[in-house]
Design an enzyme around this catalytic site. Sequence first.
Site, PDB file in Angstrom:
ATOM      1  N   SER A 247      34.622  38.783  32.707  1.00 52.78           N
ATOM      2  CA  SER A 247      32.705  38.288  32.655  1.00 52.78           C
ATOM      3  C   SER A 247      32.759  36.980  32.049  1.00 52.78           C
ATOM      4  O   SER A 247      33.531  36.545  32.184  1.00 52.78           O
ATOM      5  CB  SER A 247      32.229  39.723  32.915  1.00 52.78           C
ATOM      6  OG  SER A 247      30.780  39.105  33.190  1.00 52.78           O
TER       7      SER A 247
ATOM      8  N   ASP B  52      30.137  41.289  44.536  1.00 49.80           N
ATOM      9  CA  ASP B  52      29.979  40.482  42.892  1.00 49.80           C
ATOM     10  C   ASP B  52      28.355  40.549  43.089  1.00 49.80           C
ATOM     11  O   ASP B  52      28.119  39.184  43.272  1.00 49.80           O
ATOM     12  CB  ASP B  52      30.857  40.262  42.955  1.00 49.80           C
ATOM     13  CG  ASP B  52      31.014  39.860  40.756  1.00 49.80           C
ATOM     14  OD1 ASP B  52      29.524  40.216  40.594  1.00 49.80           O
ATOM     15  OD2 ASP B  52      31.454  40.305  39.908  1.00 49.80           O
TER      16      ASP B  52
ATOM     17  N   HIS C 217      31.061  43.715  40.539  1.00 52.56           N
ATOM     18  CA  HIS C 217      31.413  43.028  39.007  1.00 52.56           C
ATOM     19  C   HIS C 217      32.824  44.033  37.889  1.00 52.56           C
ATOM     20  O   HIS C 217      32.824  43.692  37.217  1.00 52.56           O
ATOM     21  CB  HIS C 217      29.863  42.817  38.259  1.00 52.56           C
ATOM     22  CG  HIS C 217      30.644  41.603  36.681  1.00 52.56           C
ATOM     23  ND1 HIS C 217      30.352  40.350  37.517  1.00 52.56           N
ATOM     24  CD2 HIS C 217      30.087  41.599  36.218  1.00 52.56           C
ATOM     25  CE1 HIS C 217      30.983  39.589  36.422  1.00 52.56           C
ATOM     26  NE2 HIS C 217      30.263  40.740  35.363  1.00 52.56           N
TER      27      HIS C 217
HETATM   28  C1  MLT Z   1      27.457  35.414  31.830  1.00 54.56           C
HETATM   29  O1  MLT Z   1      26.447  35.224  30.913  1.00 54.56           O
HETATM   30  O2  MLT Z   1      28.570  34.825  31.002  1.00 54.56           O
HETATM   31  C2  MLT Z   1      27.509  36.286  33.317  1.00 54.56           C
HETATM   32  O3  MLT Z   1      26.347  36.198  33.179  1.00 54.56           O
HETATM   33  C3  MLT Z   1      28.486  36.996  32.954  1.00 54.56           C
HETATM   34  C4  MLT Z   1      28.043  37.979  32.142  1.00 54.56           C
HETATM   35  O4  MLT Z   1      26.562  39.058  32.298  1.00 54.56           O
HETATM   36  O5  MLT Z   1      28.083  38.444  30.826  1.00 54.56           O
END
Ligand code: MLT
Length: 201
Positions: A102, A152, A183
């Site tokens: 992520s 996702d 996700h």
């Molecule tokens: C981010 O902000 O990098 C993406 O939205 C994934 C997350 O939620 O960390």
Amino acid sequence: MRHIFQQGTDVTAPVLVLLHGTGGTERDLLPLAQAISPASSVLSIRGNVLENGMPRFFRRLAEGIFDEEDLIFRTKELNDFLDEAAVEHGFDRRNVVAIGYSNGANIAGSLLFHYPDALRGAILHHPMVPRRGIQLPDLTDTPIFIGAGRNDPICSPEETEELQKLLGEAGAEIEVHWENAGHQLTRSEVDAAGTWFKANL
Ligand code: MLT
């Protein structure tokens, strides 16, 4: 940067750099390193940014909207940290493979977008496109695994395909593994990454 370094038993195996998701810590992904390459040295890093108390690797303006200036700054900070950590812990800087989930996958993707020799390869679990409209470095001979979920809500299948295209046009060798999930990081996705790692690195 705050981190854990664990010396591996095989000094020739790639050094795994672990990059957690939003709200995680440097402890979260240690089991992934064990599952993927148990003999590797591991450098697991905590993101330097806090969002409501939750560690991240760069700031965002809203869900899915990155603070580009901070992303560029933090990407350089991480690349510099990898250089310093290689000297401090005595590992081969050119033999580093990132495993990110992520937000951690997004900063790993940003390293690939900005620096030609930052990573020997990467396992990106649920990454997004870190930036658009820039020229990527030559990524020939850089193997990249992308794990994605068909449902996702954060990284849409279209965005995964866009990332695959951009990295592919830069010369990277990409495998995309699809799960019928959202996700979250599933066991079967980690197993697929492990199989890919053995075949490609
Ligand atoms: C981010 O902000 O990098 C993406 O939205 C994934 C997350 O939620 O960390």
